[in-house]
Design a protein around this motif. Structure first.
Motif, mmCIF file in Angstrom:
data_model
loop_
_atom_site.group_PDB
_atom_site.id
_atom_site.type_symbol
_atom_site.label_atom_id
_atom_site.label_comp_id
_atom_site.label_asym_id
_atom_site.label_seq_id
_atom_site.Cartn_x
_atom_site.Cartn_y
_atom_site.Cartn_z
ATOM 1 N N ILE A 84 0.872 -1.163 0.066
ATOM 2 C CA ILE A 84 0.000 -0.093 0.035
ATOM 3 C C ILE A 84 0.853 1.250 -0.063
ATOM 4 C CG2 ILE A 84 -1.630 1.457 1.352
ATOM 5 C CD1 ILE A 84 -2.850 -1.343 2.271
ATOM 6 N N LYS A 85 1.982 1.149 0.800
ATOM 7 C CA LYS A 85 2.966 2.435 0.905
ATOM 8 C C LYS A 85 3.444 2.815 -0.625
ATOM 9 C CE LYS A 85 6.796 4.214 3.171
ATOM 10 N NZ LYS A 85 7.835 3.869 4.053
ATOM 11 N N GLU A 86 3.902 1.566 -1.542
ATOM 12 C CA GLU A 86 4.356 1.872 -2.558
ATOM 13 C C GLU A 86 3.300 2.324 -3.835
ATOM 14 O OE1 GLU A 86 7.065 -0.912 -5.876
ATOM 15 O OE2 GLU A 86 6.292 -1.618 -3.950
ATOM 16 N N LEU A 87 2.276 1.681 -3.702
ATOM 17 C CA LEU A 87 1.170 2.199 -4.432
ATOM 18 C C LEU A 87 0.742 3.690 -4.140
ATOM 19 C CD1 LEU A 87 -1.239 -1.073 -4.211
ATOM 20 C CD2 LEU A 87 -0.015 -0.150 -6.228
ATOM 21 N N LEU B 56 6.522 21.368 -27.308
ATOM 22 C CA LEU B 56 7.468 20.376 -27.724
ATOM 23 C C LEU B 56 8.562 20.305 -26.984
ATOM 24 C CD1 LEU B 56 7.001 20.997 -31.811
ATOM 25 C CD2 LEU B 56 5.876 19.075 -30.374
ATOM 26 N N GLN B 57 9.069 21.309 -26.596
ATOM 27 C CA GLN B 57 10.181 21.080 -25.618
ATOM 28 C C GLN B 57 9.841 20.507 -24.423
ATOM 29 O OE1 GLN B 57 11.752 25.150 -25.954
ATOM 30 N NE2 GLN B 57 12.982 24.766 -27.523
ATOM 31 N N SER B 58 8.995 21.003 -23.704
ATOM 32 C CA SER B 58 8.314 20.531 -22.429
ATOM 33 C C SER B 58 7.893 19.097 -22.405
ATOM 34 C CB SER B 58 7.299 21.452 -21.919
ATOM 35 O OG SER B 58 7.635 22.691 -21.729
ATOM 36 N N VAL B 59 7.367 18.686 -23.272
ATOM 37 C CA VAL B 59 6.952 17.246 -23.703
ATOM 38 C C VAL B 59 8.060 16.281 -23.373
ATOM 39 C CG1 VAL B 59 5.948 15.432 -24.929
ATOM 40 C CG2 VAL B 59 4.739 17.611 -24.554
ATOM 41 N N GLN B 60 9.398 16.648 -24.175
ATOM 42 C CA GLN B 60 10.470 16.019 -24.142
ATOM 43 C C GLN B 60 11.066 15.834 -22.898
ATOM 44 O OE1 GLN B 60 11.474 14.189 -26.817
ATOM 45 N NE2 GLN B 60 13.106 13.379 -25.811
ATOM 46 N N SER B 61 11.114 17.016 -22.120
ATOM 47 C CA SER B 61 11.511 17.388 -20.907
ATOM 48 C C SER B 61 10.700 16.365 -19.890
ATOM 49 C CB SER B 61 11.617 18.826 -20.554
ATOM 50 O OG SER B 61 12.124 18.718 -18.977
ATOM 51 N N LEU B 62 9.657 16.429 -19.932
ATOM 52 C CA LEU B 62 8.561 15.907 -19.170
ATOM 53 C C LEU B 62 9.082 14.205 -19.312
ATOM 54 C CD1 LEU B 62 6.238 15.934 -16.942
ATOM 55 C CD2 LEU B 62 4.782 15.739 -19.027
ATOM 56 N N ASN B 63 9.121 13.745 -20.442
ATOM 57 C CA ASN B 63 9.296 12.264 -20.372
ATOM 58 C C ASN B 63 10.634 11.758 -19.823
ATOM 59 O OD1 ASN B 63 6.670 11.866 -21.746
ATOM 60 N ND2 ASN B 63 7.469 12.258 -23.615
ATOM 61 N N THR B 64 11.548 12.735 -19.920
ATOM 62 C CA THR B 64 12.993 12.544 -19.622
ATOM 63 C C THR B 64 13.240 12.610 -18.197
ATOM 64 O OG1 THR B 64 13.784 13.204 -21.701
ATOM 65 C CG2 THR B 64 15.432 13.014 -20.028
ATOM 66 N N HIS B 65 12.608 13.602 -17.668
ATOM 67 C CA HIS B 65 12.862 13.758 -16.070
ATOM 68 C C HIS B 65 11.470 13.278 -15.140
ATOM 69 C CE1 HIS B 65 15.345 17.015 -17.858
ATOM 70 N NE2 HIS B 65 16.223 16.855 -16.825
ATOM 71 N N HIS B 66 10.705 13.082 -15.771
ATOM 72 C CA HIS B 66 9.407 12.505 -15.052
ATOM 73 C C HIS B 66 8.743 11.277 -15.699
ATOM 74 C CE1 HIS B 66 9.781 16.068 -12.144
ATOM 75 N NE2 HIS B 66 9.850 16.763 -13.068
ATOM 76 N N PRO B 67 9.381 10.337 -15.890
ATOM 77 C CA PRO B 67 8.919 8.971 -16.518
ATOM 78 C C PRO B 67 7.567 8.500 -15.956
ATOM 79 C CG PRO B 67 10.720 8.364 -15.212
ATOM 80 C CD PRO B 67 10.885 9.775 -15.098
ATOM 81 N N THR B 68 6.741 7.971 -16.594
ATOM 82 C CA THR B 68 5.709 7.374 -16.088
ATOM 83 C C THR B 68 5.966 5.846 -15.314
ATOM 84 O OG1 THR B 68 4.255 8.502 -17.704
ATOM 85 C CG2 THR B 68 3.198 6.319 -16.494
ATOM 86 N N PRO B 69 5.320 5.776 -13.973
ATOM 87 C CA PRO B 69 5.618 4.491 -13.592
ATOM 88 C C PRO B 69 5.326 3.135 -14.173
ATOM 89 C CG PRO B 69 4.579 5.893 -11.770
ATOM 90 C CD PRO B 69 4.597 6.583 -13.217
ATOM 91 N N THR B 70 6.156 2.235 -14.156
ATOM 92 C CA THR B 70 5.756 1.304 -15.244
ATOM 93 C C THR B 70 5.573 -0.314 -14.664
ATOM 94 O OG1 THR B 70 8.172 0.699 -15.554
ATOM 95 C CG2 THR B 70 7.281 2.232 -17.110
ATOM 96 N N LYS B 71 5.660 -0.353 -13.358
ATOM 97 C CA LYS B 71 5.276 -1.496 -12.639
ATOM 98 C C LYS B 71 3.884 -1.848 -12.658
ATOM 99 C CE LYS B 71 5.663 -3.769 -7.993
ATOM 100 N NZ LYS B 71 6.163 -3.425 -6.631
ATOM 101 N N ASP B 72 3.999 -3.307 -13.307
ATOM 102 C CA ASP B 72 2.627 -4.061 -13.479
ATOM 103 C C ASP B 72 2.163 -4.672 -12.080
ATOM 104 O OD1 ASP B 72 0.492 -5.257 -14.437
ATOM 105 O OD2 ASP B 72 1.689 -6.603 -15.584
ATOM 106 N N TRP B 73 1.099 -3.936 -11.759
ATOM 107 C CA TRP B 73 0.593 -4.422 -10.476
ATOM 108 C C TRP B 73 -0.593 -5.371 -10.576
ATOM 109 C CZ3 TRP B 73 2.169 -3.125 -5.570
ATOM 110 C CH2 TRP B 73 3.165 -2.199 -5.474
#
Length: 550
Positions: free
Chosen positions: A276-279, A306-323
């Protein structure tokens, strides 16, 4: 004045022949006084004329002279006695319901003291006086006052019942013996009375014996109840200790079960809390990204977006753990209780194996007796200690009297104390001996010939051979598998129950029991120290005081 200060006493006026107040007192030449009739009758029944008091002998019957002085004194004494009786009449007890009244009293009847079987009348103290003073009446038979004196008369012949017919077992009068009971065996009442009284005395003695036996039986029963009460108290005390120990074991088992289940539950709960803490942390990150994405989507600056989308994907990736496959399974408690119960059963079994022998040993130790060795039974090769508490083989045969009770073939010895009833217990140290025999034997055991020890020949014992082979010498012998080698052995005898038991004292365990034995003879402690075996078996068997603190 002298008479006033010294009242007349009846003892002063007693005839020494019939021991009553003088009647017609006369004096003999030797100066002694007697009733005239008494002294004359005395001389008639004697072959010589002799004074009954001083024994003086007269050649002819002496002339007797009336003693006027004593006669006058006797008259005064009788008058005084009558006055005294008259004055005491008012003090006598008046007859009440249930009392026997005086048959002579007129008016108020006084309580009768005696009844006369000849006169068939009852008399108060006053009217009884003639029967105590008049010589003719003194021969009458007086008894304690009774009612229905007529019942003492023969209803058929109106005569006193003076005889007893042994043939018909009934009281009869003199005429009955002539008419109705002729040729019957008849005896005076007093003779039958004496016989019956003797029979009653014997009957009473028998009754007293029966009473005494029953009193002893009551004491025996009470003693049995006291023993039973003590046994009950002891059993309750031991039961409380055993069950307390078992309940403590159960409580420990329950606590272990609860602890195991709670530990499993804590592990499950911790795993869930970590997930629960991790979630929640990922949710927080996703919320941040959602906010940034929303803000960026509102921008109309093409280059900035366009510049911000690139920076967003680089510095704040979307969590990818499959729950999807992640889950918390409830802990399985299946079999936990069963395993705990199985463990508890094993624990309880071990506790009982430990507790029960200890209590059994304590129970028999209370019947400890002081045993000493009997030198008159010891084989000549045997050496006894001075106090009769130790025995060993001596290797040298002593020159001893060949008593009937002495063992002359086997190297055995008996104790002095015999067991004939109840329960008895003693302990023997066997430490350091690889060979020994120990138990009890009956008095009639063969002491002169070769024997094989067994209950059949009157011996109930166990032995050790070669330091490792323990056997109960039963029929057939029983090989004993002991967890440890006994250093001290206890021997218990219950005579009435036919039981002989052996105990390992230090381990507090039961070794073996001979049961259903039939004891009819005296039993004695039995010891066999065996040969020295080149010094390896030189240690003695030692009778030890019983220490009840094991």
């Amino acid at each position: 004045m002298a008479a006033a200060s010294n009242p007349l006493s009846e003892d002063q006026f007693l005839c020494s022949i019939f021991l009553d107040v003088f009647t017609d007192p006369v004096s003999t030449p030797c100066g002694h006084n007697f009733c005239k009739t008494c002294i004359i009758e005395h001389w008639k029944s004697s072959y010589r004329y002799q004074c009954p008091l001083c024994k003086k002998v007269f050649n002819t019957r002496p002339e007797l002279h009336v003693n006027t002085f004593i006669t006058e004194m006797v008259i005064q004494f009788r008058q005084s006695a009558q006055q005294k009786a008259s004055s005491s009449r008012s003090e006598q007890q008046v007859s009440e319901p249930g009392d026997v009244p005086c048959d002579v009293c007129t008016g108020t009847k006084l309580k009768a003291l005696k009844s006369c079987l000849v006169c068939l009348a009852s008399y108060c103290e006053t009217h009884l006086e003639p029967h105590l003073t008049v010589s003719g009446l003194k021969r009458h038979q007086l008894i304690n006052a009774v009612e229905n004196l007529e019942g003492r008369m023969c209803t058929k012949h109106d005569k006193p019942l003076e005889l007893f017919c042994k043939t018909d077992q009934t009281c009869v009068c003199m005429l009955c013996t002539i008419l109705d009971h002729k040729a019957h065996s008849v005896v005076p009442l007093i003779e039958e009375y004496a016989g019956k009284k003797a029979e009653l005395g014997k009957t009473d003695a028998d009754i007293q014996k029966m009473i005494q036996k029953r009193r002893l039986k009551i004491q025996e029963i009470k003693h049995s109840v006291d023993l039973s009460e003590k046994d009950a108290d002891r059993e309750i005390s031991e039961g409380v200790q055993v069950f307390t120990a078992l309940m403590e074991a159960v409580e420990r088992g329950l606590n272990e079960l609860i602890k195991t289940i709670e530990e499993k539950q804590r592990m499950t709960q911790k795993q869930a809390e970590d997930f629960i803490k991790e979630l929640e942390q990922e949710i927080s990150e996703l919320k941040k990204r959602s906010t940034e994405v929303e803000q960026l989507s509102r921008s109309e600056d093409h280059l900035h977006l366009l510049q911000s989308v690139q920076s967003l994907n680089t510095h704040h990736p979307t969590p990818t753990k499959d729950w999807t496959e992640v889950s918390v399974c409830p802990s399985s408690y299946e079999g936990t209780v069963e395993r705990a119960v199985a463990q508890l059963e094993e624990t309880l079994s071990e506790e009982m194996k430990k507790l029960l022998p200890e209590f059994e040993l304590k129970r028999v130790q209370q019947y400890a007796v002081d045993v000493t060795l009997d030198p008159d039974t010891a084989h000549p090769y045997i050496i006894l200690s001075h106090g009769g508490k130790q025995v060993k083989h001596g290797d040298v045969k002593k020159n001893l009297p060949d008593y009937p009770g002495r063992f002359s073939f086997h190297t055995y010895v008996l104790g002095k104390q015999s067991f004939t009833s109840g329960r008895s217990y003693f302990e023997v140290q066997v430490q350091g001996k690889p060979y020994w025999n120990l138990g009890v034997a009956r008095e009639s055991i063969d002491r002169k010939g070769g024997i094989t020890l067994s209950p059949q020949i009157g011996c109930w014992s166990i032995w050790l051979r070669d330091g490792k082979e323990y056997k109960a010498l039963d029929a057939p012998p029983v090989l004993l598998c002991l967890r440890s080698w006994p250093q001290k052995v206890g021997v218990f005898v219950h005579y009435e129950k036919g039981l002989v038991s052996f105990y390992d004292i230090n381990a507090a365990t039961h070794i073996y029991s001979f049961t259903h034995c039939s004891f009819t003879d005296k039993l004695f402690p039995f010891f066999g120290p065996c040969l020295n075996n080149a010094g390896t078996n030189s240690a003695p068997l030692i009778i030890c005081p019983v220490n009840r603190t094991y």
